[in-house]
Design a protein around this motif. Sequence first.
Motif, PDB file in Angstrom:
ATOM      1  N   HIS A   9       0.831  -1.211   0.000  1.00 25.59           N
ATOM      2  CA  HIS A   9       0.000   0.000   0.000  1.00 25.59           C
ATOM      3  C   HIS A   9       0.861   1.256   0.000  1.00 25.59           C
ATOM      4  O   HIS A   9       1.871   1.319   0.698  1.00 25.59           O
ATOM      5  CB  HIS A   9      -0.915   0.025   1.234  1.00 25.59           C
ATOM      6  CG  HIS A   9      -1.879  -1.108   1.268  1.00 25.59           C
ATOM      7  ND1 HIS A   9      -2.914  -1.225   0.376  1.00 25.59           N
ATOM      8  CD2 HIS A   9      -1.955  -2.191   2.072  1.00 25.59           C
ATOM      9  CE1 HIS A   9      -3.600  -2.329   0.628  1.00 25.59           C
ATOM     10  NE2 HIS A   9      -3.031  -2.941   1.656  1.00 25.59           N
ATOM     11  N   ASN A  11       0.791   5.834  -0.319  1.00 21.32           N
ATOM     12  CA  ASN A  11       0.158   7.003   0.297  1.00 21.32           C
ATOM     13  C   ASN A  11      -0.934   7.536  -0.615  1.00 21.32           C
ATOM     14  O   ASN A  11      -0.820   7.436  -1.842  1.00 21.32           O
ATOM     15  CB  ASN A  11       1.197   8.112   0.476  1.00 21.32           C
ATOM     16  CG  ASN A  11       2.278   7.728   1.469  1.00 21.32           C
ATOM     17  OD1 ASN A  11       2.000   7.108   2.493  1.00 21.32           O
ATOM     18  ND2 ASN A  11       3.515   8.105   1.164  1.00 21.32           N
ATOM     19  N   LEU A  12      -1.933   8.135  -0.035  1.00 18.35           N
ATOM     20  CA  LEU A  12      -2.957   8.822  -0.832  1.00 18.35           C
ATOM     21  C   LEU A  12      -2.619  10.316  -0.817  1.00 18.35           C
ATOM     22  O   LEU A  12      -2.716  10.972   0.225  1.00 18.35           O
ATOM     23  CB  LEU A  12      -4.350   8.592  -0.243  1.00 18.35           C
ATOM     24  CG  LEU A  12      -5.477   9.348  -0.971  1.00 18.35           C
ATOM     25  CD1 LEU A  12      -5.700   8.795  -2.372  1.00 18.35           C
ATOM     26  CD2 LEU A  12      -6.784   9.281  -0.175  1.00 18.35           C
ATOM     27  N   THR A  16      -4.440  10.419  -5.604  1.00 14.94           N
ATOM     28  CA  THR A  16      -3.843   9.224  -6.228  1.00 14.94           C
ATOM     29  C   THR A  16      -2.996   8.475  -5.195  1.00 14.94           C
ATOM     30  O   THR A  16      -2.405   9.071  -4.288  1.00 14.94           O
ATOM     31  CB  THR A  16      -2.950   9.563  -7.442  1.00 14.94           C
ATOM     32  OG1 THR A  16      -1.888  10.388  -6.988  1.00 14.94           O
ATOM     33  CG2 THR A  16      -3.726  10.253  -8.540  1.00 14.94           C
ATOM     34  N   TRP A  17      -2.948   7.157  -5.403  1.00 15.94           N
ATOM     35  CA  TRP A  17      -2.129   6.317  -4.518  1.00 15.94           C
ATOM     36  C   TRP A  17      -0.717   6.260  -5.087  1.00 15.94           C
ATOM     37  O   TRP A  17      -0.541   5.995  -6.274  1.00 15.94           O
ATOM     38  CB  TRP A  17      -2.735   4.914  -4.419  1.00 15.94           C
ATOM     39  CG  TRP A  17      -4.032   4.927  -3.655  1.00 15.94           C
ATOM     40  CD1 TRP A  17      -5.284   5.026  -4.178  1.00 15.94           C
ATOM     41  CD2 TRP A  17      -4.186   4.879  -2.234  1.00 15.94           C
ATOM     42  NE1 TRP A  17      -6.222   5.041  -3.168  1.00 15.94           N
ATOM     43  CE2 TRP A  17      -5.571   4.955  -1.961  1.00 15.94           C
ATOM     44  CE3 TRP A  17      -3.304   4.793  -1.147  1.00 15.94           C
ATOM     45  CZ2 TRP A  17      -6.097   4.923  -0.658  1.00 15.94           C
ATOM     46  CZ3 TRP A  17      -3.818   4.768   0.143  1.00 15.94           C
ATOM     47  CH2 TRP A  17      -5.201   4.843   0.372  1.00 15.94           C
ATOM     48  N   GLN A  18       0.242   6.553  -4.262  1.00 13.77           N
ATOM     49  CA  GLN A  18       1.619   6.563  -4.749  1.00 13.77           C
ATOM     50  C   GLN A  18       2.579   6.016  -3.707  1.00 13.77           C
ATOM     51  O   GLN A  18       2.324   6.101  -2.504  1.00 13.77           O
ATOM     52  CB  GLN A  18       2.020   7.972  -5.168  1.00 13.77           C
ATOM     53  CG  GLN A  18       1.568   9.071  -4.224  1.00 13.77           C
ATOM     54  CD  GLN A  18       1.736  10.450  -4.830  1.00 13.77           C
ATOM     55  OE1 GLN A  18       2.792  11.022  -4.734  1.00 13.77           O
ATOM     56  NE2 GLN A  18       0.692  10.975  -5.461  1.00 13.77           N
ATOM     57  N   HIS A  41       3.716  -1.270   3.760  1.00 10.88           N
ATOM     58  CA  HIS A  41       3.228   0.112   3.621  1.00 10.88           C
ATOM     59  C   HIS A  41       4.374   1.080   3.324  1.00 10.88           C
ATOM     60  O   HIS A  41       5.523   0.833   3.713  1.00 10.88           O
ATOM     61  CB  HIS A  41       2.517   0.533   4.910  1.00 10.88           C
ATOM     62  CG  HIS A  41       1.266  -0.244   5.149  1.00 10.88           C
ATOM     63  ND1 HIS A  41       0.044   0.176   4.710  1.00 10.88           N
ATOM     64  CD2 HIS A  41       1.060  -1.452   5.753  1.00 10.88           C
ATOM     65  CE1 HIS A  41      -0.882  -0.714   5.045  1.00 10.88           C
ATOM     66  NE2 HIS A  41      -0.288  -1.719   5.674  1.00 10.88           N
ATOM     67  N   VAL A 189      -5.622   2.839   5.538  1.00  7.51           N
ATOM     68  CA  VAL A 189      -5.757   2.690   4.082  1.00  7.51           C
ATOM     69  C   VAL A 189      -7.218   2.396   3.724  1.00  7.51           C
ATOM     70  O   VAL A 189      -7.783   3.006   2.811  1.00  7.51           O
ATOM     71  CB  VAL A 189      -4.813   1.575   3.557  1.00  7.51           C
ATOM     72  CG1 VAL A 189      -5.175   1.179   2.126  1.00  7.51           C
ATOM     73  CG2 VAL A 189      -3.359   2.040   3.630  1.00  7.51           C
ATOM     74  N   GLU A 193      -9.662   4.752   1.424  1.00 10.57           N
ATOM     75  CA  GLU A 193     -10.355   4.277   0.214  1.00 10.57           C
ATOM     76  C   GLU A 193     -11.841   4.641   0.271  1.00 10.57           C
ATOM     77  O   GLU A 193     -12.429   5.075  -0.719  1.00 10.57           O
ATOM     78  CB  GLU A 193     -10.200   2.757   0.086  1.00 10.57           C
ATOM     79  CG  GLU A 193      -8.803   2.336  -0.350  1.00 10.57           C
ATOM     80  CD  GLU A 193      -8.563   0.827  -0.290  1.00 10.57           C
ATOM     81  OE1 GLU A 193      -7.474   0.401  -0.693  1.00 10.57           O
ATOM     82  OE2 GLU A 193      -9.452   0.082   0.186  1.00 10.57           O
TER      83      GLU A 193
END
Length: 514
Positions: A9, A11-12, A16-18, A41, A189, A193
Amino acid sequence: MTDPRIPVHGNLIDGTWQEAMSGELFPSTDPADGRRVLAAHAASGPGDIAEAVAAARRAQPAWRATPAPRRGEILFRFAGLLAEHKERLALQVVHEMGKVLAEARGDVQEAIDIAYLMAGEGRRMAGETVRSELPDKWAMSVREPLGVAGLITPWNFPTAIPMWKAMPALVAGNTIVLKPASATPGCAVLLAELLVEAGFPPGTVNLVTGSGEMAGAELVDNPDVPVISFTGSAETGRTIAARAGRRLKRLSLELGGKNAILVAEDADLELAVEGILWSAFGTTGQRCTAASRVIVVDAVADRLVERLVERTRALRVGPGIDPATEVGPLISAAARERTEAYLGIGIADGARHLCGGERPADPALAHGWYLTPAILDGVDPMSRVGQEEVFGPLLSIIRVPDLDAAVPAANQVAYGLSSSIYTQDLATAFRMMSALTTGLVYVNAGTIGAETHLPFGGMRASGNGHREAGHAALDTYTEWKAIYVDYSGRLQRAQIDNQPAPGDGAPGGRSPGR
Ligand code: NDP
């Protein structure tokens, strides 16, 4: 963490998740079996925090301009999503934090409750409209958001506490950067979401995982984050306060507790035993509001202690996922060692060890951070175990001759979060409600079980005067603005014009006869 079956997982940030700029990861594990890696993570550093804060800052003007009732509607949708996904979230809490399933559901329910409460604040969020002291002048006050809120949260309520902070911050028009505890990033997380799914615009909600020393400290230091809300240990709270103080930031601290249950001579002892067991050993003693002291009057002490020990020995220790379990594992090996160390300190200081404090012999539990619930009797209220927060399943019994002695014993600790009194006498109950110097007081219930529509927080070292939950939560994330509208068409001077004439005897005037 090279195992491809382990989910990864990021970061948001800005919707966007990166992955972390460093590309590094850290594992989250299961306290019921420390060998089990749940996920990997993003191990974020200063650059990731800077990027998240910049995104939150860019998003804030549009979010602030969104009418509060519309913001509240997104919170409302999010509350519905939380309810829909309650079981999935609760299972994540069980596996990542270790609490038993019923309590994990309660953790998520608290998040749902605060989301609905704060959704309503979108339409309430009241200021005041008052009469001006001058004619043809209007006077009112409104709440304004501060900007970007930095939220730093612990592992023991991994869904409730982040939402206790995020919901009031967001409904008030702030954008957020959440840095969750490193032990429970997976819960954060899942929450993130669902926040995205609910419709919070990109950049409004940002999540950055990583260590407190790196990511957390950077969030506190970032000059574009005017408000920090922190829940955790008093030690970390002091560090953050010093750093935030240098930048004159708004800071809300929710810290630890050394909570006491008082048992009067006329108490319903069976009821008291139920409340003590629930408050001392629920969440394996890892609640800031956990009862770690019972202060009982001599006349009923033997009877209470005998029953308490019998019931404590019967508590079932095991994995949170087993419906028969009453006491789950501690969060980590270090947390278990800390509780064991306090048991030793208490015994060395002269307390009698009545039960518990063992690692279970069952080989099925060998790889989890389990410890049987422990009781010490005859604890000196001023000794270390009587004064310091343990944050584990260790209960100290303090015996006192009467309630007059119980009150100072209860209050003479650095913390002031929660307390409770068991009595059947109305006058005693009311006297104690006033005498106990804690932010929460319970009568004929244990020290845990706060509801989200009342202010939550503690006195003395349990915090710095702010409150979470209830309407009071908005105070952390808003600034008051007083607005005056003069429609008289002439200069009107407050405190000078429209005052009583000298000599008419009114306040501010000269007294008659002079
Ligand atoms: P910590 O204070 O160690 O950590 C809390 C959070 O702060 C974590 O996200 C942590 O990150 C982060 N952090 C750690 N060091 C820093 C730093 N220097 N700068 C910024 N952030 C930092 O507490 P725990 O998570 O161990 O939680 C247990 C403690 O919290 C107990 O003492 C308990 O009493 C208290 N607590 C109080 C509550 C209340 O409402 N009053 C509620 C729940 C717990 P990381 O995880 O990466 O270390």
